[in-house]
Design a protein around this motif. Structure first.
Motif, PDB file in Angstrom:
ATOM      1  N   PRO A   1      28.604  36.114  36.208  1.00 26.04           N
ATOM      2  CA  PRO A   1      28.265  37.164  37.174  1.00 26.04           C
ATOM      3  C   PRO A   1      29.494  37.753  37.875  1.00 26.04           C
ATOM      4  CG  PRO A   1      26.752  35.339  37.418  1.00 26.04           C
ATOM      5  CD  PRO A   1      27.827  34.894  36.460  1.00 26.04           C
ATOM      6  N   TYR A   2      30.501  36.959  38.079  1.00 24.98           N
ATOM      7  CA  TYR A   2      31.686  37.431  38.787  1.00 24.98           C
ATOM      8  C   TYR A   2      32.668  38.158  37.865  1.00 24.98           C
ATOM      9  CZ  TYR A   2      35.086  37.493  42.551  1.00 24.98           C
ATOM     10  OH  TYR A   2      35.946  37.900  43.536  1.00 24.98           O
TER      11      TYR A   2
ATOM     12  N   THR B   1      37.484  42.785  31.327  1.00 30.31           N
ATOM     13  CA  THR B   1      37.921  42.214  30.058  1.00 30.31           C
ATOM     14  C   THR B   1      38.818  41.029  30.397  1.00 30.31           C
ATOM     15  OG1 THR B   1      39.836  43.674  29.947  1.00 30.31           O
ATOM     16  CG2 THR B   1      37.822  44.426  28.853  1.00 30.31           C
ATOM     17  N   ILE B   2      39.031  40.164  29.452  1.00 35.28           N
ATOM     18  CA  ILE B   2      39.734  38.913  29.744  1.00 35.28           C
ATOM     19  C   ILE B   2      41.179  39.144  30.177  1.00 35.28           C
ATOM     20  CG2 ILE B   2      40.577  38.314  27.447  1.00 35.28           C
ATOM     21  CD1 ILE B   2      39.216  35.488  28.148  1.00 35.28           C
ATOM     22  N   ASN B   3      41.816  40.206  29.672  1.00 34.09           N
ATOM     23  CA  ASN B   3      43.200  40.468  30.074  1.00 34.09           C
ATOM     24  C   ASN B   3      43.298  41.174  31.431  1.00 34.09           C
ATOM     25  OD1 ASN B   3      42.212  42.872  29.171  1.00 34.09           O
ATOM     26  ND2 ASN B   3      44.032  43.428  28.000  1.00 34.09           N
ATOM     27  N   GLU B   4      42.164  41.570  32.020  1.00 33.74           N
ATOM     28  CA  GLU B   4      42.158  42.170  33.360  1.00 33.74           C
ATOM     29  C   GLU B   4      41.983  41.131  34.465  1.00 33.74           C
ATOM     30  OE1 GLU B   4      40.148  46.536  32.541  1.00 33.74           O
ATOM     31  OE2 GLU B   4      38.851  44.831  32.974  1.00 33.74           O
ATOM     32  N   ILE B   5      41.729  39.899  34.089  1.00 28.61           N
ATOM     33  CA  ILE B   5      41.525  38.846  35.086  1.00 28.61           C
ATOM     34  C   ILE B   5      42.893  38.391  35.591  1.00 28.61           C
ATOM     35  CG2 ILE B   5      40.619  36.536  35.501  1.00 28.61           C
ATOM     36  CD1 ILE B   5      38.573  37.078  33.276  1.00 28.61           C
ATOM     37  N   SER B   6      43.116  38.598  36.870  1.00 27.65           N
ATOM     38  CA  SER B   6      44.417  38.273  37.469  1.00 27.65           C
ATOM     39  C   SER B   6      44.304  36.995  38.302  1.00 27.65           C
ATOM     40  CB  SER B   6      44.872  39.421  38.359  1.00 27.65           C
ATOM     41  OG  SER B   6      44.001  39.536  39.476  1.00 27.65           O
ATOM     42  N   PRO B   7      45.432  36.375  38.630  1.00 29.75           N
ATOM     43  CA  PRO B   7      45.397  35.217  39.521  1.00 29.75           C
ATOM     44  C   PRO B   7      44.741  35.543  40.871  1.00 29.75           C
ATOM     45  CG  PRO B   7      47.511  35.304  38.431  1.00 29.75           C
ATOM     46  CD  PRO B   7      46.782  36.571  38.072  1.00 29.75           C
ATOM     47  N   ALA B   8      44.963  36.763  41.385  1.00 29.33           N
ATOM     48  CA  ALA B   8      44.335  37.151  42.661  1.00 29.33           C
ATOM     49  C   ALA B   8      42.816  37.201  42.522  1.00 29.33           C
ATOM     50  CB  ALA B   8      44.872  38.503  43.111  1.00 29.33           C
TER      51      ALA B   8
ATOM     52  N   GLN C   1      33.007  22.492  42.380  1.00 31.56           N
ATOM     53  CA  GLN C   1      34.014  23.552  42.295  1.00 31.56           C
ATOM     54  C   GLN C   1      35.036  23.224  41.206  1.00 31.56           C
ATOM     55  OE1 GLN C   1      35.829  24.185  46.153  1.00 31.56           O
ATOM     56  NE2 GLN C   1      33.876  23.843  47.155  1.00 31.56           N
ATOM     57  N   HIS C   2      35.469  21.988  41.192  1.00 32.83           N
ATOM     58  CA  HIS C   2      36.446  21.542  40.197  1.00 32.83           C
ATOM     59  C   HIS C   2      35.878  21.675  38.787  1.00 32.83           C
ATOM     60  CE1 HIS C   2      38.691  18.701  37.712  1.00 32.83           C
ATOM     61  NE2 HIS C   2      39.706  18.988  38.484  1.00 32.83           N
ATOM     62  N   THR C   3      34.633  21.266  38.612  1.00 34.44           N
ATOM     63  CA  THR C   3      33.992  21.332  37.298  1.00 34.44           C
ATOM     64  C   THR C   3      33.898  22.763  36.806  1.00 34.44           C
ATOM     65  OG1 THR C   3      32.707  19.337  37.756  1.00 34.44           O
ATOM     66  CG2 THR C   3      31.876  20.779  36.027  1.00 34.44           C
ATOM     67  N   ILE C   4      33.444  23.656  37.671  1.00 34.12           N
ATOM     68  CA  ILE C   4      33.294  25.058  37.285  1.00 34.12           C
ATOM     69  C   ILE C   4      34.658  25.672  36.984  1.00 34.12           C
ATOM     70  CG2 ILE C   4      32.532  27.327  38.064  1.00 34.12           C
ATOM     71  CD1 ILE C   4      30.423  25.825  39.775  1.00 34.12           C
ATOM     72  N   ASN C   5      35.647  25.386  37.816  1.00 32.92           N
ATOM     73  CA  ASN C   5      36.991  25.897  37.586  1.00 32.92           C
ATOM     74  C   ASN C   5      37.550  25.376  36.260  1.00 32.92           C
ATOM     75  OD1 ASN C   5      39.155  27.484  39.144  1.00 32.92           O
ATOM     76  ND2 ASN C   5      40.270  25.729  38.341  1.00 32.92           N
ATOM     77  N   ALA C   6      37.271  24.133  35.952  1.00 33.89           N
ATOM     78  CA  ALA C   6      37.753  23.552  34.690  1.00 33.89           C
ATOM     79  C   ALA C   6      37.127  24.251  33.480  1.00 33.89           C
ATOM     80  CB  ALA C   6      37.448  22.055  34.648  1.00 33.89           C
ATOM     81  N   LYS C   7      35.859  24.646  33.600  1.00 34.84           N
ATOM     82  CA  LYS C   7      35.201  25.364  32.497  1.00 34.84           C
ATOM     83  C   LYS C   7      35.887  26.711  32.256  1.00 34.84           C
ATOM     84  CE  LYS C   7      31.771  22.334  32.563  1.00 34.84           C
ATOM     85  NZ  LYS C   7      32.260  21.024  32.256  1.00 34.84           N
ATOM     86  N   LEU C   8      36.144  27.451  33.343  1.00 32.90           N
ATOM     87  CA  LEU C   8      36.822  28.733  33.195  1.00 32.90           C
ATOM     88  C   LEU C   8      38.244  28.531  32.670  1.00 32.90           C
ATOM     89  CD1 LEU C   8      36.925  31.794  33.513  1.00 32.90           C
ATOM     90  CD2 LEU C   8      37.658  31.422  35.875  1.00 32.90           C
ATOM     91  N   ASN C   9      38.933  27.531  33.153  1.00 31.98           N
ATOM     92  CA  ASN C   9      40.284  27.227  32.699  1.00 31.98           C
ATOM     93  C   ASN C   9      40.309  26.959  31.193  1.00 31.98           C
ATOM     94  OD1 ASN C   9      43.040  26.718  33.018  1.00 31.98           O
ATOM     95  ND2 ASN C   9      42.681  24.534  33.277  1.00 31.98           N
TER      96      ASN C   9
ATOM     97  N   LYS D   1      49.109  34.780  29.695  1.00 34.95           N
ATOM     98  CA  LYS D   1      49.169  33.593  30.533  1.00 34.95           C
ATOM     99  C   LYS D   1      47.795  33.337  31.131  1.00 34.95           C
ATOM    100  CE  LYS D   1      52.075  31.385  33.894  1.00 34.95           C
ATOM    101  NZ  LYS D   1      53.289  31.412  34.638  1.00 34.95           N
ATOM    102  N   ASN D   2      47.465  32.074  31.287  1.00 32.14           N
ATOM    103  CA  ASN D   2      46.191  31.694  31.891  1.00 32.14           C
ATOM    104  C   ASN D   2      46.291  31.890  33.407  1.00 32.14           C
ATOM    105  OD1 ASN D   2      43.965  30.408  32.969  1.00 32.14           O
ATOM    106  ND2 ASN D   2      44.104  28.638  31.634  1.00 32.14           N
ATOM    107  N   PRO D   3      45.503  32.806  34.000  1.00 31.71           N
ATOM    108  CA  PRO D   3      45.588  33.025  35.441  1.00 31.71           C
ATOM    109  C   PRO D   3      45.181  31.805  36.261  1.00 31.71           C
ATOM    110  CG  PRO D   3      43.930  34.466  34.457  1.00 31.71           C
ATOM    111  CD  PRO D   3      44.582  33.729  33.362  1.00 31.71           C
ATOM    112  N   CYS D   4      44.379  30.919  35.686  1.00 33.12           N
ATOM    113  CA  CYS D   4      44.009  29.687  36.405  1.00 33.12           C
ATOM    114  C   CYS D   4      45.210  28.768  36.583  1.00 33.12           C
ATOM    115  CB  CYS D   4      42.910  28.928  35.661  1.00 33.12           C
ATOM    116  SG  CYS D   4      41.280  29.625  35.845  1.00 33.12           S
TER     117      CYS D   4
END
Length: 120
Positions: free
Chosen positions: A31-32, A37-44, A63-71, A85-88
Motif C-alpha cells: 500500500p505504501y 517503481t523500485i528505482n524511485e524508492i529512496s532512503p528518505a 517492525q523489524h520483521t516487516i522491514n526485513a521482508k522489504l530489505n 543500492k538497497n535504500p534499506c
C-alpha cells in the motif's frame, strides 16, 4: 506445521512463513510503495515508511520483521535487476532491538512471575 518442497531448488518451506510474508507485503509494504517503481524508492521514502510503522503502534519485533521482508526484496533487486543500492541498507532499522534472554534470565523471570507478591 504444514510444509512443502520446492522441486526446482530442493528447498523446504513452511506454509506459515509463506502466508506471513504475503500478509505483511500486502498489508504493510505494497500500500505504501505501490505507486513507485523500485528505482524511485529512496532512503528518505523508506524512513517515512518506517515512521509510519512506528506511529501505527506495531511492536518493534513486527517492525523489524516487516522491514526485513522489504530489505530482502530490495536486495534481490540489487542482485538480479540492476538496482544501484538497497535504500534499506542506508536507512537501517528504526525499531528497538530485541535482546535475547539467557536460560538463567528466563528461569529468573519465570520464578518471579510464579511467586505471589507479599502483602504490605
Amino acid at each position: 506445521m504444514p510444509a512443502y518442497k520446492d522441486e526446482k531448488t530442493g528447498t523446504w518451506y513452511c506454509k506459515f512463513s509463506i502466508h506471513s510474508v504475503t500478509y505483511y507485503m500486502e498489508s504493510r509494504v505494497l500500500p505504501y510503495f505501490n505507486d513507485k517503481t523500485i528505482n524511485e524508492i529512496s532512503p528518505a521514502y523508506i524512513r517515512k515508511w518506517q515512521n509510519g510503522l512506528i506511529t501505527d503502534g506495531l511492536r518493534p519485533t513486527t517492525q523489524h520483521t516487516i522491514n526485513a521482508k522489504l530489505n530482502t526484496v530490495l536486495n534481490f533487486a540489487v542482485k538480479y535487476y540492476g538496482l544501484q543500492k538497497n535504500p534499506c541498507s542506508v536507512t537501517g532499522l528504526r525499531c528497538v532491538e530485541v535482546l535475547a534472554l539467557t536460560p538463567a534470565d528466563t528461569l529468573r523471570i519465570t520464578i518471579r512471575s510464579a511467586v505471589p507478591p507479599r502483602p504490605v
